[in-house]
Write a protein that holds these residues in place. Structure first.
Motif, PDB file in Angstrom:
ATOM      1  N   VAL A  12       0.832  -1.199   0.000  1.00  0.00           N
ATOM      2  CA  VAL A  12       0.000   0.000   0.000  1.00  0.00           C
ATOM      3  C   VAL A  12       0.869   1.253   0.000  1.00  0.00           C
ATOM      4  O   VAL A  12       0.539   2.260  -0.641  1.00  0.00           O
ATOM      5  CB  VAL A  12      -0.951  -0.014   1.209  1.00  0.00           C
ATOM      6  CG1 VAL A  12      -1.745   1.281   1.298  1.00  0.00           C
ATOM      7  CG2 VAL A  12      -1.906  -1.197   1.115  1.00  0.00           C
ATOM      8  N   THR A  59       1.997   1.795  -3.472  1.00  0.00           N
ATOM      9  CA  THR A  59       0.871   2.321  -4.246  1.00  0.00           C
ATOM     10  C   THR A  59       0.673   3.803  -3.970  1.00  0.00           C
ATOM     11  O   THR A  59       0.380   4.588  -4.883  1.00  0.00           O
ATOM     12  CB  THR A  59      -0.414   1.539  -3.902  1.00  0.00           C
ATOM     13  OG1 THR A  59      -0.188   0.142  -4.079  1.00  0.00           O
ATOM     14  CG2 THR A  59      -1.560   1.973  -4.789  1.00  0.00           C
ATOM     15  N   VAL A  68      -5.140  -2.481  -4.554  1.00  0.00           N
ATOM     16  CA  VAL A  68      -5.197  -2.328  -3.094  1.00  0.00           C
ATOM     17  C   VAL A  68      -6.377  -3.107  -2.532  1.00  0.00           C
ATOM     18  O   VAL A  68      -6.269  -3.768  -1.486  1.00  0.00           O
ATOM     19  CB  VAL A  68      -5.296  -0.835  -2.716  1.00  0.00           C
ATOM     20  CG1 VAL A  68      -5.606  -0.666  -1.233  1.00  0.00           C
ATOM     21  CG2 VAL A  68      -3.995  -0.124  -3.061  1.00  0.00           C
ATOM     22  N   ARG A  89      -6.249  -6.336   0.165  1.00  0.00           N
ATOM     23  CA  ARG A  89      -7.049  -6.487   1.386  1.00  0.00           C
ATOM     24  C   ARG A  89      -7.830  -7.797   1.363  1.00  0.00           C
ATOM     25  O   ARG A  89      -7.878  -8.532   2.356  1.00  0.00           O
ATOM     26  CB  ARG A  89      -8.006  -5.307   1.533  1.00  0.00           C
ATOM     27  CG  ARG A  89      -8.842  -5.349   2.796  1.00  0.00           C
ATOM     28  CD  ARG A  89      -9.742  -4.126   2.892  1.00  0.00           C
ATOM     29  NE  ARG A  89     -10.490  -4.136   4.146  1.00  0.00           N
ATOM     30  CZ  ARG A  89     -11.649  -4.762   4.324  1.00  0.00           C
ATOM     31  NH1 ARG A  89     -12.193  -5.440   3.328  1.00  0.00           N
ATOM     32  NH2 ARG A  89     -12.272  -4.720   5.489  1.00  0.00           N
ATOM     33  N   TYR A 132      -7.825   0.184   3.876  1.00  0.00           N
ATOM     34  CA  TYR A 132      -6.809   0.865   3.068  1.00  0.00           C
ATOM     35  C   TYR A 132      -7.421   1.978   2.215  1.00  0.00           C
ATOM     36  O   TYR A 132      -6.776   3.000   1.974  1.00  0.00           O
ATOM     37  CB  TYR A 132      -6.080  -0.139   2.174  1.00  0.00           C
ATOM     38  CG  TYR A 132      -5.226  -1.117   2.931  1.00  0.00           C
ATOM     39  CD1 TYR A 132      -4.185  -0.681   3.739  1.00  0.00           C
ATOM     40  CD2 TYR A 132      -5.454  -2.490   2.842  1.00  0.00           C
ATOM     41  CE1 TYR A 132      -3.397  -1.577   4.443  1.00  0.00           C
ATOM     42  CE2 TYR A 132      -4.667  -3.396   3.540  1.00  0.00           C
ATOM     43  CZ  TYR A 132      -3.638  -2.935   4.332  1.00  0.00           C
ATOM     44  OH  TYR A 132      -2.856  -3.826   5.020  1.00  0.00           O
TER      45      TYR A 132
END
Length: 502
Positions: free
Chosen positions: A168, A171, A255, A259, A319
């Motif tokens: 993350v 990203t 993302v 998760r 996230y």
């Protein structure tokens, strides 16, 4: 004496009269005949497999999961049985290797590789929102690679859950660079001036047009931007902007998959615990039994692992909320007021996307499938994410854009149907064929717009589209006040209990 008896043999081996060379040539000729004889047999086997069940010789495919037709079902030994024992052994070894490969068939592209090359990944893969899967855009092979939740879960199991936060973070770094390009495009004088004109135009005519953004205005914007220039590949600035938003959406889709993969991995790890609501504390049990210190440490570690897995499988990390909270304040600052025009460019963007999507789907039926695709939900994810960052869901909804599109296409479809009824008596086949093609084209465009509307509506759910930024801030304050009140009540009750004890 032993040396004397071996000496003649040694002398014979030492002196080479050419017989060894002749023997080697004979063996080589025999081996060559063997290869010639069975190469054709192997090729026939390969051709037969290619014709019946596909390219099984590609190591990227799964030779175990091949679905055979009923008349092709037989045991493995029957399939590999030939007249030659050596060939039997070779194919048996190959089958054994396939069985070993079966254990790794869900590994796929590793999370670490995607993380390090996130900029390449989002441009080469297409996101499907409903199936939560990434599909390779193009490939030199006869197949396209895919990445789903199981691949991500296996990578997380291999590298540990710590890789999720790192991914993350990568990203986030990628999104920072893309949003800089996004801001530059929106700040361009040609774009900004046109968007301001469109906003002013809509405010003037919305009462006369039933508060619907005109389809013709978006079409005019889409055509007009091509006058600013096109790339050697024939792409306009709006095409490149659409690709930028799709890449941002692909990053958000990745993302989401991270998760989901984490939840999948935690669920698999915790599945042997009988009751997640009532987990036994092993450390206390070990201490009660008076076991060794090493056993107490092991029990403490087990309790920690169970606690982490229980928490991760129950909720996971939000996230999306983190990536909204970190960018939203910057997007909503007065110095970035040029970004507030984004909602008015969404209609021409959706029109551009629909034309591109239809073009990609039409290529699926052609022999040359370069550029063919059947899904690209990264665009919907990107639009939903940026509208959330700018807190412009209400502004976009005020355009009633998709209602305007639906009314436009339904009106044209009715007009074509009416014209067909009028011309049906004339028996003009060419004219009727043209009308049928026109009606099919209108149906396809209407269907694509509806699919985009459904995808965008689904993507907005991830970002809590039902609440504005002000409502979220109010909700956050109320929760903080409730927390303070509950903490105050707890301290008062504790103080009163202390007085009673005294």
């Amino acid at each position: 004496m032993a040396v004397e008896t071996l000496s003649p043999d040694w002398e014979f081996d030492r002196v080479d009269d050419g017989s060894q060379k002749i023997h080697a040539e004979v063996q080589l000729k025999n081996y060559g005949k063997f290869l010639e004889e069975y190469t054709s047999q192997l090729r026939r086997i390969e051709d037969a497999l290619d014709d019946s069940i596909g390219d099984v010789w590609d190591f990227n495919l799964d030779p175990i999961a091949l679905k055979l037709l009923p008349y092709e079902q037989s045991s493995l030994l029957e399939l590999i049985k030939t007249e030659n024992k050596v060939l039997n052994k070779v194919i048996t070894v190959y089958a054994a290797l396939c069985c070993e490969i079966k254990k790794l068939k869900y590994e796929g592209l590793d999370v670490l590789e995607i993380m390090r090359n996130i900029h390449i990944f989002v441009s080469r893969y297409l996101y499907n929102l409903n199936n939560q899967i990434f599909i390779e855009r193009t490939s030199n092979n006869k197949h396209l690679n895919t990445i789903n939740i199981r691949h991500i879960a296996n990578s997380i199991r291999t590298h540990g859950t710590g890789i999720m936060n790192t991914t993350v973070n990568f990203t986030y770094q990628f999104l920072k660079k893309k949003f800089y390009i996004f801001s530059q495009f929106m700040y361009d004088e040609h774009i900004k001036s046109r968007l301001i004109k469109d906003i002013r135009f809509f405010r003037e005519i919305k009462d006369q047009n039933d508060h619907k953004y005109p389809f013709e205005r978006a079409e005019k914007f889409n055509r007009g931007i091509r006058k600013l220039g096109i790339t050697p590949e024939g792409q306009s600035y709006l095409d490149q902007f659409r690709q930028l938003i799709s890449q941002i959406g692909n990053a958000m889709g990745y993302v989401r998959m991270i998760r989901s993969g984490g939840l999948h991995c935690s669920s698999n790890a915790i599945r042997f615990v009988p009751d997640l609501e009532d987990i036994i504390n092993f450390e206390e049990l070990v201490k009660e039994e008076g076991l060794a210190e090493e056993t107490v440490k092991a029990a403490r570690h087990l309790d920690s692992v169970l606690s982490d897995h229980t928490r991760n499988s129950a909720e996971g990390t939000e996230y999306f909320k983190m990536l909204v909270d970190v960018f939203a304040p910057e997007f909503r600052r007065p110095k970035n007021i040029h970004l507030r025009n984004f909602y008015i460019i969404v209609p021409p963007l959706t029109l551009n996307f629909v034309e591109h999507s239809i073009s990609c789907k039409e290529k699926l039926n052609k022999k040359n499938k370069i550029g063919a695709a059947f899904t690209d939900d990264g665009f919907a994810m990107g639009v939903a994410y940026i509208l959330k960052l700018l807190d412009q869901y209400q502004e976009f909804d005020s355009l009633h854009w998709f209602q305007s599109v639906r009314e436009k296409y339904l009106k044209e479809i009715r007009a074509v149907a009416k014209q067909q009824n009028v011309q049906s008596a004339s028996q003009d086949e060419k004219l009727l064929q043209t009308m049928n093609l026109t009606q099919k084209r209108l149906d396809v465009y209407l269907q694509e717009f509806e699919l985009l509307y459904f995808s965008l509506s689904s993507a907005r759910i991830f970002f809590r589209a039902d609440k504005t930024a002000a409502e979220e801030n109010q909700e956050k304050k109320e929760k903080e006040e409730e927390t303070k009140t509950s903490n105050g009540d707890l301290s008062d009750s504790t103080a009163s209990a202390d007085r009673v004890v005294k």
